[in-house]
Design an enzyme around this catalytic site. Structure first.
Site, PDB file in Angstrom:
ATOM      1  N   LYS A  79     -13.348  11.020   5.321  1.00  0.00           N
ATOM      2  CA  LYS A  79     -11.719  10.991   5.143  1.00  0.00           C
ATOM      3  C   LYS A  79     -11.381  12.272   4.560  1.00  0.00           C
ATOM      4  CE  LYS A  79      -8.930   8.520   1.951  1.00  0.00           C
ATOM      5  NZ  LYS A  79      -8.677   7.772   0.750  1.00  0.00           N
ATOM      6  N   LYS A 131     -15.344  12.415   1.104  1.00  0.00           N
ATOM      7  CA  LYS A 131     -13.799  12.362   0.798  1.00  0.00           C
ATOM      8  C   LYS A 131     -13.279  13.750   0.313  1.00  0.00           C
ATOM      9  CE  LYS A 131     -10.378   9.665  -1.584  1.00  0.00           C
ATOM     10  NZ  LYS A 131      -9.939   8.620  -2.237  1.00  0.00           N
TER      11      LYS A 131
HETATM   12  C1  PBG Z   1      -7.900   6.134  -3.650  1.00  0.00           C
HETATM   13  C2  PBG Z   1      -7.501   6.269  -2.340  1.00  0.00           C
HETATM   14  C3  PBG Z   1      -6.981   7.226  -1.841  1.00  0.00           C
HETATM   15  C4  PBG Z   1      -7.026   6.838  -0.454  1.00  0.00           C
HETATM   16  C5  PBG Z   1      -7.647   5.671  -0.346  1.00  0.00           C
HETATM   17  N1  PBG Z   1      -8.202   5.296  -1.580  1.00  0.00           N
HETATM   18  C6  PBG Z   1      -6.063   8.379  -2.339  1.00  0.00           C
HETATM   19  C7  PBG Z   1      -6.517   9.331  -2.962  1.00  0.00           C
HETATM   20  O1  PBG Z   1      -7.709   9.572  -3.217  1.00  0.00           O
HETATM   21  O2  PBG Z   1      -5.408  10.091  -3.665  1.00  0.00           O
HETATM   22  C8  PBG Z   1      -5.964   7.583   0.674  1.00  0.00           C
HETATM   23  C9  PBG Z   1      -5.554   6.761   1.660  1.00  0.00           C
HETATM   24  C10 PBG Z   1      -4.437   7.255   2.943  1.00  0.00           C
HETATM   25  O3  PBG Z   1      -4.020   8.561   2.372  1.00  0.00           O
HETATM   26  O4  PBG Z   1      -4.234   6.491   3.545  1.00  0.00           O
HETATM   27  N2  PBG Z   1      -8.854   7.055  -4.458  1.00  0.00           N
HETATM   28 ZN    ZN Z   2      -8.722   7.074  -6.707  1.00  0.00          ZN
END
Ligand code: PBG
Ligand code: ZN
Length: 326
Positions: free
Chosen positions: A250, A197
């Site tokens: 992601k 991520k």
């Molecule tokens: C929480 C999380 C996020 C997303 C999914 N879980 C945001 C982040 O890390 O700030 C992003 C999902 C999206 O942008 O559609 N940690």
């Molecule tokens: Zn988070």
């Protein structure tokens, strides 16, 4: 002698819709999708999210209705995010037995036992500071955060979640959650790890939707740097060793090479998250008449699958399911 003017003329196989579909290598299917949903307190609440046209904040009763629609379209699962009534330093709403996600999971599974309910396991929607873990002197503490993530994952499983999906990017959280689930009697609950991520500008619309923008600082101290490819291999390898049943890359679009890399690396199922910013860009452009939403979205979903994703988490799921059906 070979005559290159007559041997391989690639256009021969492009001459009709039937021929093109006969030789098409990648076909997206409604069964590939998981649809993300945002649950909020209250009843009868269905409020469109400004930054994500077509996506709603839904109260528990409304989310059950939405899930009926999801299931009727043939989409196999949903991914739940919760906005708690109150936030605090530790994000205690994340693991509350009667927390917002816990209530939603229970309600959905009661009405739609077949629908796969995946829960996002993180603290950022529940902490007053918006970070994904315990904050001390502006730094997110890794090991103390693990305990809270474990409590959250176990409470989701106890509410009936089919899969828990940790998205925090703390080190060793998969191992910690696996052993917490096992100890809690949930050894059959799979973990879908947000393994690679990246820190991304494309989370912008989601953070508005989840009210989870960090009050100060950013997430670069725990999420990955966008320049790194080898590190994704390391993260994924480690998460699988810790017990991840499904790994995720992601965002998707700026990281299609990483999806392919991970696909070639491992045999475990691979999910890709077609995130909020990727969705909102298409919506905005389509609304301006700058591109055709249907063709563009289907092209993107095909690209993500062609890159190697088995599972695509996407806000386009409802529309795509309808488009694919006719
Ligand atoms: C929480 C999380 C996020 C997303 C999914 N879980 C945001 C982040 O890390 O700030 C992003 C999902 C999206 O942008 O559609 N940690
Ligand atoms: Zn988070």
């Amino acid at each position: 002698m070979l005559n290159f003017e007559t041997t391989h003329r690639s256009r021969r196989l492009r001459s009709s819709p039937n021929l093109r579909s006969l030789v098409r290598e990648t076909v997206i299917d409604v069964e590939d999708f998981i649809y993300p949903l945002f649950v909020i307190p209250g009843t009868g609440v269905r409020r469109e999210i400004g930054s994500m046209p077509g996506v709603y904040h839904l109260s528990v009763d409304e989310i059950v209705r939405e899930c009926r629609l999801v299931a009727s379209l043939g989409i196999p699962g949903v991914l739940l995010f919760g906005l708690p009534p109150e936030k605090d330093e530790l994000g205690s709403g994340a693991w509350a037995a009667e927390g917002i996600v816990q209530k939603a999971v229970t309600a959905i599974k009661k009405q739609l036992p077949e629908l796969i309910v995946v829960t996002d396991v993180c603290l950022c929607e529940y902490t007053s500071h918006g970070h994904c873990g315990i904050l001390e002197n502006g730094r997110v503490l890794n090991d103390p955060t693990l305990e809270l993530l474990v409590k959250t994952a176990v409470s989701h499983a106890a509410s009936g979640a089919d899969i828990v999906a940790p998205s925090d990017m703390m080190d060793f959280r998969v191992a910690a959650i696996r052993s917490g689930l096992d100890d809690g009697g949930f050894s059959d609950t799979p973990i879908m790890s947000y393994a690679a991520k990246y820190a991304s500008a494309f989370y912008g619309p989601f953070r508005e939707a989840a009210e989870s923008t960090p009050a100060y600082g950013d997430r670069r101290g725990y999420q990955m740097d966008s320049g790194n490819r080898r590190e994704a291999i390391k993260e994924v390898t480690q998460d699988i060793a810790e017990g991840a049943d499904i790994v995720m890359v992601k965002p998707a679009l700026a990281y299609l090479d990483i999806i392919r890399e991970v696909r070639n690396l491992t045999t475990v199922p691979l999910a890709a998250y077609n995130i909020s910013g990727e969705y909102s860009m298409i919506k905005a452009a389509a609304r301006n008449g700058w591109l055709d939403e249907r063709t563009a979205a289907l092209e993107i979903l095909t690209g993500i699958k062609r890159a190697g994703a088995d599972i695509i988490i996407t806000y386009h799921a409802l529309d795509a399911a309808r488009w694919l059906a006719n």
